[in-house]
Design a protein around this motif. Structure first.
Motif: not given
Length: 512
Positions: A26-40
């Protein structure tokens, strides 16, 4: 409806309505969600808290999620996001096999032992397990050994400009991405320092020795920030490093890790590969040394490459020796070295011309694969789902109390008969740390100064009292994980189930 995905790599993403049973994902999914939001801005979410975990894997996962979203892949649940993360880990595990093969070519000078080494690593259970988690372990292992491959290439003093550029890229990605994947700074700093030292010895010129290390260090810094999309504020980087150090250094109040850790990691490697593999490696260690390391002339390409390999692995072990939080997953970093040694020994048996020795080589590989298949069956048939079927069919009238990690969707949450004795469902991932656990070996730990991640003194004392038979709790059914190979049977007897978040489920009845 139950969805089952075939193959070892899928672990426990095999139930469409199931749970994610590796909480660190879950920790790394949260990191991915944050950077995904920066992409789109229409995807992912803007996470306000500062991440304490490493980020590079999560950033790469955000790219996978971005591509998946654009292709129409549904990402409406965490389970589906984790599935893409696990695919990324599978990709890195396959790349690691290729890197080990290339390292073997440099060390042995021929394809035979390199292929056997690749086969060994593919067969090892611990490496297979880490390959199907949405965690940075496989990215980390790949990048660290990529730096070793780069050093072996550099040591050959290649003359082609194209080959030199590729070698520098490999060294930079190896150092920068290893730091990004696990905040492990050893290859990041060791690689340029080692190159500087070797060039100084070879040229006896300080002026000729600094250019290449400076190029590699600069490229590693660039690779590190590229791995984070050039967004990793300095204060957040320092916070992550301090927090990770705090969570791994001196966590257990009273322990003997300086005494036990060498033995623990040896046991973790033996149980994570197989006993025959390790016996073969130790029996041929002298021969391996004479044929590879001792046979390499002073300051030859092979000598330089092997020296870096050994120095880096020794330093990585020293880091793990210093930590009082030993986990079996930390031993995965040593498996490529074991695979190379075992691959060379198996190749020697195969090339001996003796049918008995050829049969021995095949038998060792089949035994190792058998251990892996049996252990992976614990992912396919997780004990929590066996317990769920039992609870649904036989004890619907009870009231239920679930310990940490014991509940999965589908288990009954409450009963309808208040007069019936309540049931307590416990999972080994939680109760094990108070009884038999890898972090507190060879003894029942004192509450709570000898316990890793102790929830509370009362929780610790209650569970220990239950296991000693000092309470009114009565064990009515147990769902054990499968352990039929001797190295795993011994491991379970001493330390509990091999994987941290798998294990037995025990159901206790509390007398009214």
């Amino acid at each position: 409806m139950t969805l089952r995905l075939p193959g070892v790599f899928w672990g426990h993403v095999d139930r469409s309505d199931g749970a994610i049973l590796e909480p660190d994902e879950f920790q790394h999914i949260t990191v991915a969600a944050h950077y995904l939001h920066r992409l789109d801005h229409e995807l992912g979410r803007d996470v306000k808290e500062v991440f304490w975990n490493s980020r590079a894997y999560g950033v790469q996962l955000s790219f996978g999620l971005y591509i998946g979203a654009k292709l129409g892949f549904p990402l409406d649940t965490s389970l589906k996001k984790v599935l893409i993360g696990r695919m990324l880990s599978v990709l890195y595990s396959l790349l690691l096999l290729l890197v080990v093969y290339r390292i073997g070519l440099h060390l042995f000078g021929r394809a035979g032992p390199a292929l056997w080494s690749m086969l060994c690593l593919a067969a090892f259970d611990l490496n297979t397990t880490m390959s199907h988690y949405a965690l940075p372990e496989m990215m980390y292992n790949f990048c660290l050994h990529l730096s070793i491959l780069g050093m072996l290439r550099w040591a050959h003093q290649l003359t082609s400009s194209h080959t030199k550029v590729l070698t520098y890229i490999i060294l930079c990605i190896g150092g920068g991405w290893t730091l990004g994947a696990k905040l492990d700074f050893l290859p990041f700093f060791l690689t340029p320092l080692f190159i500087f030292g070797m060039q100084l010895i070879l040229t006896h010129s300080l002026r000729q020795s600094w250019a290449t290390p400076l190029i590699v260090l600069t490229g590693s810094i660039l690779a590190f920030f590229l791995a984070h999309l050039f967004y990793y504020p300095w204060e957040e980087m320092i916070y992550s490093y301090k927090k990770l150090t705090e969570l791994n250094q001196d966590v257990i109040g009273r322990d003997q890790h300086w005494l036990y850790n060498p033995l623990l990691y040896l046991v973790a490697v033996v149980a994570g590969t197989s006993l025959p593999i390790m016996l073969l490696v130790f029996s041929r260690l002298k021969n391996f040394w004479e044929k590879t390391i001792h046979a390499a002339p002073w300051m030859s390409a092979r000598f330089i490459g092997i020296s870096y390999f050994l120095l880096l692995i020794i330093m990585e072990f020293a880091v793990r020796w210093s930590l009082d939080t030993p986990f079996v997953r930390r031993a995965d970093i040593f498996l490529p070295a074991v695979a190379l040694a075992a691959g060379y020994a198996l190749w020697q048996l195969w090339e001996s011309g003796n049918n008995w020795k050829k049969g021995l080589a095949i038998g060792i590989v089949l035994y190792t694969l058998g251990l892996t298949v049996v252990n992976q069956s614990n992912f396919w048939q997780d004990t929590r789902y066996e317990a769920m079927a039992y609870l649904q069919q036989q004890v619907k009238a009870r009231s239920f109390h679930y310990g940490t990690y014991a509940f999965v969707p589908g288990m009954p949450k409450e009963g309808n008969d208040p007069t019936a004795a309540p049931l307590h469902i416990m999972h080994e991932s939680h109760y094990g740390r108070y009884w038999k656990f890898f972090t507190t070996p060879f003894r029942v730990p004192a509450c709570c100064e000898e316990v890793y991640n102790c929830w509370s003194e009362a929780d610790c004392e209650r569970i220990q009292a239950i296991f000693r038979g000092e309470t009114d709790y009565r064990l009515i059914v147990e769902f054990p994980s499968q352990t039929i190979f001797p190295e795993r049977i011994l491991f379970k007897r001493w330390f509990g189930t091999y994987e941290t978040f798998l294990g037995d489920v025990r159901i206790y009845e509390e007398k009214k």
